[in-house]
Scaffold this active site. Sequence first.
Site, short mmCIF file in Angstrom:
data_model
loop_
_atom_site.label_atom_id
_atom_site.label_comp_id
_atom_site.label_asym_id
_atom_site.label_seq_id
_atom_site.Cartn_x
_atom_site.Cartn_y
_atom_site.Cartn_z
CB CYS A 23 26.14 34.90 25.07
SG CYS A 23 24.81 35.42 25.62
CG HIS A 71 33.93 51.47 31.27
ND1 HIS A 71 33.26 51.79 32.47
CD2 HIS A 71 33.29 52.09 30.36
CE1 HIS A 71 32.16 52.25 32.28
NE2 HIS A 71 32.19 52.58 30.95
CD GLU A 129 24.98 37.11 31.83
OE1 GLU A 129 26.26 36.38 32.04
OE2 GLU A 129 24.04 36.75 31.21
#
Length: 140
Positions: A23, A71, A129
């Site tokens: 990550c 986005h 998530e």
Amino acid sequence: MYALKTRAHFDSAHFLYGYDGKCKNIHGHRWVIEVEITGETLQKDGFQRDMLIDFGDFKREVKNLADFYDHRLIYEKNSLKEKTLSALKEEDFRLIEIECRPTAENFAKMFFDVLKEKGLNISRVTVYETPENCAVYSEE
């Protein structure tokens, strides 16, 4: 106690600066925000009689929050080199810098605080998530 819940989602990228694992690389998620509000009594008068809050108003606030983050590359302040940040801005990428690591835990607290400031009686915010993994924040 009455409770209402609504959900909204957004797609964004992030990375975990200083993390020792996969990550640490830029990757994306379809984040889901689930918000719960509570109240002891329903409204007595007007068009919202017998409601805690109008669902339309509630959903709109949560959707507006999600739309703001949609986005975007969400990154921790001081986690990108100035050259990198300049290049991303030059390419007109949509960026959001935050003061903390962009984790589900921090998002849950951030979103809780934003919605509470808007006057909603927030009891809990859950941020997914992935479909299986979420973080929850409440002041309880």
